[in-house]
Design an enzyme around this catalytic site. Structure first.
Site, PDB file in Angstrom:
ATOM      1  N   PHE A 102       0.814  -1.225   0.000  1.00 38.91           N
ATOM      2  CA  PHE A 102       0.000   0.000   0.000  1.00 38.91           C
ATOM      3  C   PHE A 102       0.841   1.265   0.000  1.00 38.91           C
ATOM      4  O   PHE A 102       0.341   2.336  -0.325  1.00 38.91           O
ATOM      5  CB  PHE A 102      -0.964  -0.008   1.196  1.00 38.91           C
ATOM      6  CG  PHE A 102      -0.476   0.703   2.412  1.00 38.91           C
ATOM      7  CD1 PHE A 102       0.381   0.095   3.310  1.00 38.91           C
ATOM      8  CD2 PHE A 102      -0.876   2.015   2.659  1.00 38.91           C
ATOM      9  CE1 PHE A 102       0.826   0.766   4.434  1.00 38.91           C
ATOM     10  CE2 PHE A 102      -0.434   2.699   3.783  1.00 38.91           C
ATOM     11  CZ  PHE A 102       0.423   2.063   4.672  1.00 38.91           C
ATOM     12  N   LYS A 103       2.118   1.174   0.333  1.00 39.15           N
ATOM     13  CA  LYS A 103       2.964   2.358   0.360  1.00 39.15           C
ATOM     14  C   LYS A 103       3.004   3.064  -1.002  1.00 39.15           C
ATOM     15  O   LYS A 103       3.248   4.257  -1.075  1.00 39.15           O
ATOM     16  CB  LYS A 103       4.387   1.990   0.776  1.00 39.15           C
ATOM     17  CG  LYS A 103       4.523   1.237   2.099  1.00 39.15           C
ATOM     18  CD  LYS A 103       4.298   2.120   3.295  1.00 39.15           C
ATOM     19  CE  LYS A 103       4.756   1.525   4.615  1.00 39.15           C
ATOM     20  NZ  LYS A 103       4.125   0.275   5.017  1.00 39.15           N
ATOM     21  N   ASP A 104       2.770   2.296  -2.064  1.00 42.71           N
ATOM     22  CA  ASP A 104       2.755   2.913  -3.396  1.00 42.71           C
ATOM     23  C   ASP A 104       1.678   3.995  -3.519  1.00 42.71           C
ATOM     24  O   ASP A 104       1.846   4.940  -4.282  1.00 42.71           O
ATOM     25  CB  ASP A 104       2.486   1.857  -4.477  1.00 42.71           C
ATOM     26  CG  ASP A 104       3.657   0.911  -4.659  1.00 42.71           C
ATOM     27  OD1 ASP A 104       4.818   1.331  -4.459  1.00 42.71           O
ATOM     28  OD2 ASP A 104       3.412  -0.266  -5.018  1.00 42.71           O
TER      29      ASP A 104
END
Ligand code: PLP
Length: 492
Positions: free
Chosen positions: A111-113
């Site tokens: 999810f960091k993207d």
């Protein structure tokens, strides 16, 4: 709109300055001076838009110095065919009350993207707006996923360099290999002997080192952060809570205005804090379900009002949540108390004795809004297997932690419509996932990617395909006391 430090509300800066600086000079985190309000009419309008439109709408409310046209160009660049799903953040409904919000369709499968594909655009634009002539070096401490996502976001971005530190034995095989094989002429990666907190503390100390800053400045460099303490990281994360709400409404499972709960697998408290801001803005969020693994500092904090990091650090099968100091909790404390002196004293106490206590008042606000729970590795594995066998849906270890805490939550609130925030592709943690399914997982993580694909009949995500055949560019490890040296060497 101005931003100020959680530890000193008279220190005010613009959004662009907050993004450039990352951390306030007093060590506090930047917060917006007010929270923009969104009406149900506004949310109805968001329901008609795609992810990109929703992102422009929400972000523009916080970024006065950015015009809509430029935000559109960043959003189009950040959320395009670098994602393998046109919805960007699609929702998978497992029943009428439960949606899994898949935030891992970007270039690093975590999810960091969602934030780190956007941050480089916000940061380079902010540098221009601030008239900054020096080049920026992004310094990152990572528990695994941030590092790779930041490298991917900043690789070959002009006027920037990026250096990532990760705990030597604290990330998965796949995560390690993803970072070691990163491409780009402006990137660097180093392991650190120690755990994530050692790496994070090292990076915080480097940021606080004024003499180092002067030496680097003389050479035309300054340091900034891509950790979730940067407002430019947090802001793009607020978007997907609105987007998930719209998707729930559009699916007919709740009515516009109906309350929706969100369960977030939590480490540094960035993701769930974005949900808190969404709620403050007017999104009808019920409970924020804060799910931890056995590093359950937050569960205890919610239960008793004392944050105490003095406890053994545990390496779990959800390593991105192996954290004892959840930095973004500082923003929640400020948001609830509105008291910078109080926040500063809590953080001082955390630094010196490793703990602090909040008032009954703050504790009760937290109790009204949050549900805290945690889950052991055994329970995590049991759940992955049970959901896979029962619903044919495969989740990673972090998502499973949230799913398990939702089961606990539903004993008190059985019919609440809930979104489980899914933070990584199961392929990213394939060894633990295979072992949860009762398969042999003794080979290195990367060999297991193919095996998981065969076992479950799922396609290997493109970013993880052929990972073990790529050239390893970064294999160095440094002592935690030598991190400053590593930075100076990198910028020499
Ligand atoms: C970073 C991460 C988390 C924790 O998110 P925070 O914002 O630090 O709370 C959870 N799951 C995965 C897969 C992550 O990469």
């Amino acid at each position: 709109m101005k931003y100020f430090s959680t530890r000193n509300s008279s220190y005010k800066v613009s959004a662009a300055e907050a993004i450039v600086k990352g951390l306030a000079p007093d060590g506090g985190l930047f917060v917006p001076e007010s929270v923009p309000q969104v009406s149900l009419e506004d949310i109805k309008a968001l329901c008609e838009m795609d992810y990109r439109g929703r992102a422009v709408d929400i972000m523009s409310r916080y970024l006065e110095e950015f015009d809509t046209e430029e935000l559109w160009s960043y959003v189009n660049a950040a959320y395009g065919d670098n994602f393998d799903d046109a919805a960007i953040a699609p929702m998978h409904f497992t029943d009428d009350n439960t949606g899994v919000l898949e935030l891992w369709h970007g270039p690093t499968c975590a999810f960091k993207d969602m934030a780190l594909q956007m941050l480089p655009h916000l940061l380079t634009a902010s540098l221009k707006k601030c008239g900054e002539k020096r080049k920026v070096c992004i310094l990152v401490a990572t528990s695994g996923d941030t590092g790779k996502a930041a490298l991917e976001g900043f690789a070959d971005v002009e006027g920037t360099k990026i250096l990532v530190f990760y705990p030597h034995n604290g990330v998965s095989d796949v995560q390690k290999l993803q970072m070691m094989t990163q491409s780009g002429s402006n990137v660097g990666v180093s392991a650190v002997y120690g755990n994530f907190d050692d790496a994070q503390t090292g990076v915080k100390n480097i940021f606080a080192d004024k003499e180092l800053a002067e030496r680097l400045s003389a050479r035309g460099w300054f340091l900034s952060s891509a950790n979730s303490i940067n407002w430019g990281r947090l802001l793009p994360q607020i978007v997907y809570y609105f987007s998930a709400y719209c998707d729930f409404v559009n699916s007919g499972r709740i009515k516009m205005g109906g309350v929706l709960d969100f369960a977030v697998p939590t480490g540094n408290f960035g993701n769930i804090l974005a949900c808190w801001y969404a709620k403050k803005m007017g999104l009808p969020v019920g409970r924020l379900i804060c799910a931890s693994n056995e590093n359950n500092v937050l569960t205890d904090f919610f239960a008793c009002g004392e944050y105490n990091k003095n406890r053994p650090f545990r390496c779990t099968i959800s390593p991105s949540m192996d954290i004892l100091v959840s930095s973004n909790l500082e923003r929640l404390l400020y948001s609830i108390s509105g008291d910078d002196v109080f926040v500063a004293s809590c953080m001082k106490s955390l630094n010196t004795v490793g703990s602090y206590r909040v008032s009954e008042e703050i504790k009760s606000v937290i109790a009204e809004n949050f549900f805290g729970g945690f889950c052991t590795d055994e329970e995590t594995k049991e759940l992955i297997r049970r959901i896979y066998e029962g619903k044919g849906y495969l989740m990673d270890t972090h998502t499973a932690v949230a799913c398990k805490v939702v089961e606990d939550y539903r004993r008190v609130n059985p019919t609440a419509p809930t979104v489980i925030v899914s933070t990584a592709s199961p392929f990213k943690f394939c060894d633990s996932v295979l072992s949860a399914l009762g398969e042999d997982s003794s080979a290195p993580g990367t060999e297991l990617i193919e095996k998981l694909s065969e076992t479950c009949g799922l396609k290997v995500p493109y970013p993880l395909f052929g990972l073990d055949k790529r050239e390893k560019r970064f294999e160095g490890v440094c002592e935690k006391e030598k991190m400053t040296k590593t930075v100076e060497g990198f910028l020499a």
